[in-house]
Design a protein around this motif. Structure first.
Motif, short mmCIF file in Angstrom:
data_model
loop_
_atom_site.label_atom_id
_atom_site.label_comp_id
_atom_site.label_asym_id
_atom_site.label_seq_id
_atom_site.Cartn_x
_atom_site.Cartn_y
_atom_site.Cartn_z
N VAL A 138 0.94 -1.01 0.09
CA VAL A 138 -0.03 0.08 0.02
C VAL A 138 1.01 1.35 -0.07
O VAL A 138 1.52 1.63 1.27
CB VAL A 138 -0.96 -0.12 1.35
N THR A 139 0.85 1.70 -1.13
CA THR A 139 1.89 3.29 -1.34
C THR A 139 1.32 3.86 -2.69
O THR A 139 0.71 3.37 -3.36
CB THR A 139 3.29 2.81 -1.41
N VAL A 140 1.69 5.22 -2.59
CA VAL A 140 1.36 6.01 -3.65
C VAL A 140 2.74 6.60 -4.07
O VAL A 140 3.26 7.31 -3.25
CB VAL A 140 0.30 7.16 -3.16
N GLU A 141 3.12 6.45 -5.35
CA GLU A 141 4.45 6.85 -5.70
C GLU A 141 4.25 8.38 -6.33
O GLU A 141 3.21 8.76 -6.89
CB GLU A 141 4.82 5.98 -6.94
N ALA A 142 5.39 8.95 -6.52
CA ALA A 142 5.39 10.37 -6.87
C ALA A 142 4.71 10.68 -8.11
O ALA A 142 3.71 11.57 -8.44
CB ALA A 142 6.71 10.94 -6.74
N ASP A 143 4.84 9.65 -9.19
CA ASP A 143 4.30 9.86 -10.45
C ASP A 143 2.88 9.34 -10.73
O ASP A 143 2.68 9.04 -11.81
CB ASP A 143 5.40 9.75 -11.66
N GLN A 144 2.57 8.49 -9.80
CA GLN A 144 1.46 7.81 -9.89
C GLN A 144 0.03 8.39 -10.36
O GLN A 144 -0.10 9.55 -10.01
CB GLN A 144 0.84 7.15 -8.63
N GLN A 145 -0.56 7.75 -11.59
CA GLN A 145 -1.72 8.42 -12.12
C GLN A 145 -2.98 7.67 -11.68
O GLN A 145 -2.80 6.36 -11.59
CB GLN A 145 -1.68 8.27 -13.59
N LEU A 146 -4.06 8.25 -11.65
CA LEU A 146 -5.25 7.47 -11.10
C LEU A 146 -5.90 7.03 -12.24
O LEU A 146 -5.90 7.45 -13.39
CB LEU A 146 -6.30 8.63 -10.81
N VAL A 147 -6.25 5.69 -12.26
CA VAL A 147 -6.71 4.78 -13.03
C VAL A 147 -8.38 4.46 -12.82
O VAL A 147 -8.69 4.08 -11.73
CB VAL A 147 -6.25 3.39 -13.10
N SER A 148 -9.28 4.79 -13.61
CA SER A 148 -10.47 4.77 -13.25
C SER A 148 -11.56 4.19 -14.49
O SER A 148 -12.75 4.23 -14.37
CB SER A 148 -11.16 6.13 -13.33
N THR A 149 -10.69 3.47 -15.46
CA THR A 149 -11.54 2.77 -16.52
C THR A 149 -11.23 1.43 -16.28
O THR A 149 -10.56 0.75 -15.54
CB THR A 149 -11.06 3.27 -17.89
N LEU A 201 -5.04 6.97 -0.03
CA LEU A 201 -5.52 7.32 -1.39
C LEU A 201 -6.21 8.67 -1.51
O LEU A 201 -6.04 9.32 -2.40
CB LEU A 201 -6.29 6.25 -2.20
N ARG A 202 -7.13 8.71 -0.54
CA ARG A 202 -7.81 9.99 -0.63
C ARG A 202 -6.98 11.07 -0.17
O ARG A 202 -7.37 12.24 -0.61
CB ARG A 202 -8.94 9.91 0.58
N GLU A 203 -6.14 10.82 0.55
CA GLU A 203 -4.95 11.95 1.02
C GLU A 203 -4.16 12.19 -0.01
O GLU A 203 -3.58 13.50 -0.12
CB GLU A 203 -4.32 11.60 2.56
N VAL A 209 -10.72 11.34 -4.64
CA VAL A 209 -11.80 11.53 -4.33
C VAL A 209 -13.10 11.53 -5.03
O VAL A 209 -14.21 11.24 -4.73
CB VAL A 209 -12.11 12.94 -3.15
N ALA A 210 -12.85 12.38 -6.19
CA ALA A 210 -13.77 12.53 -7.00
C ALA A 210 -14.22 11.36 -7.91
O ALA A 210 -15.29 10.89 -8.32
CB ALA A 210 -13.05 13.54 -8.32
N HIS A 216 -18.83 3.98 -6.66
CA HIS A 216 -19.38 3.74 -5.56
C HIS A 216 -18.93 2.57 -4.65
O HIS A 216 -18.97 2.61 -3.48
CB HIS A 216 -20.74 3.85 -5.25
N TYR A 217 -18.48 1.50 -5.37
CA TYR A 217 -18.25 0.53 -4.47
C TYR A 217 -16.80 -0.05 -4.48
O TYR A 217 -16.16 0.17 -5.44
CB TYR A 217 -19.16 -0.84 -5.24
N ARG A 218 -16.36 -0.58 -3.20
CA ARG A 218 -15.03 -0.61 -3.14
C ARG A 218 -14.54 -1.94 -3.51
O ARG A 218 -13.51 -2.34 -4.14
CB ARG A 218 -14.84 -0.54 -1.65
N LEU A 219 -15.42 -3.14 -3.30
CA LEU A 219 -14.91 -4.40 -3.60
C LEU A 219 -15.94 -5.39 -4.34
O LEU A 219 -15.61 -6.07 -5.23
CB LEU A 219 -14.87 -5.00 -2.03
N VAL A 220 -17.49 -5.19 -4.00
CA VAL A 220 -18.35 -5.91 -4.75
C VAL A 220 -19.50 -4.98 -5.35
O VAL A 220 -20.11 -4.25 -4.41
CB VAL A 220 -18.94 -7.07 -3.86
N PRO A 221 -19.76 -5.01 -6.58
CA PRO A 221 -20.69 -4.13 -7.21
C PRO A 221 -22.13 -4.41 -6.41
O PRO A 221 -22.42 -5.66 -6.43
CB PRO A 221 -20.67 -4.57 -8.73
N GLY A 222 -22.70 -3.24 -5.97
CA GLY A 222 -24.09 -3.62 -5.35
C GLY A 222 -24.05 -3.72 -3.81
O GLY A 222 -25.10 -4.08 -3.27
N VAL A 223 -22.88 -4.12 -3.48
CA VAL A 223 -22.67 -4.53 -2.01
C VAL A 223 -22.17 -3.68 -1.26
O VAL A 223 -22.44 -2.90 -0.20
CB VAL A 223 -22.14 -6.18 -1.90
#
Length: 224
Positions: A138-149, A201-203, A209-210, A216-223
């Motif tokens: 669990v880490t965030v690197e300096a050049d890390q980009q958000l993946v949302s697709t 990750l939020r920090e 955050v956006a 909306h779901y962390r692990l299981v869609p709809g749950v």
């Protein structure tokens, strides 16, 4: 060459780990379900690992760097220790179940269990291809980009979702219903890991955050 040697070392260590956790408590090598499980596990990981070693060595390096000592957050060190113990417990209890005949899983369900294990591992490798920063720590690197697709458009943590699939398949693949009970503590540990990771990750990850407001779901869609 170094990354390839590290990958081979991980495979050897994995084989030793499975051997000790399964055949020792089973007190026999005549445990065909364990042999099939190991073959499925190794087959599902070796091919993608070779691909990553050639095409995405940085991503593979992030996956190899794992375990409590690789974590930087104190809580994650404890979580990873608990995760290793929980995984070992699932394997050992399943092997004892097979040895003493506490339950008897029909062969078709053993096959389904192996399919779930293979599916979970395959999805995990696919997530790594989608997100080069999907490491084992669990880490965030300096050049890390958000993946949302891709799979990240369904849940925040598709790799953990894949782990969930594999966890439920493992006891069935190993001829055990009782092993499923041991999965419950592992799920709680996974939930704590996710909560702490999301806090980080939020920090630290721009746009996260956006992203959570759209997916909306962390692990299981709809749950959850």
């Amino acid at each position: 060459m170094k990354i390839i040697l590290q990958s081979l070392a991980s495979v050897v260590l994995g084989f030793v780990f499975f051997g000790l956790a399964l055949f020792w408590p089973a007190a026999t090598f005549q445990y065909w379900q364990a042999w099939v499980f190991i073959v499925v596990f190794m087959f599902a990981t070796m091919g993608p690992s070779i691909y990553l070693a050639v095409e995405m060595p940085d991503a593979l390096q992030r996956r190899i760097k794992a375990g409590p000592f690789a974590e930087t957050r104190p809580l994650q060190k404890l979580i990873m220790t608990g995760t290793i113990l929980a995984v070992a417990a699932v394997l050992v209890v399943s092997a004892f179940d097979h040895r003493f005949g506490w339950s008897n899983v029909p062969t078709p369900l053993v096959v389904i269990g192996n399919v779930l294990v293979f599916l979970g591992l395959t999805i995990t490798q696919f997530v790594i291809i989608q997100n080069n920063y999907a490491g084992a720590t669990v880490t965030v690197e300096a050049d890390q980009q958000l993946v949302s697709t891709g799979l990240y458009g369904l849940v925040h943590h598709p790799m953990y979702a894949a782990t969930l699939i594999m966890m439920f398949g493992t006891p069935l693949a190993l001829d055990s219903y009782w092993g499923l009970l041991v999965v419950a503590p592992a799920l709680l540990i996974l939930a704590v890991r996710i909560q702490d990771e999301e806090k980080m990750l939020r920090e630290e990850l721009d746009g996260y955050v956006a992203y959570t407001e759209k997916v909306h779901y962390r692990l299981v869609p709809g749950v959850w």
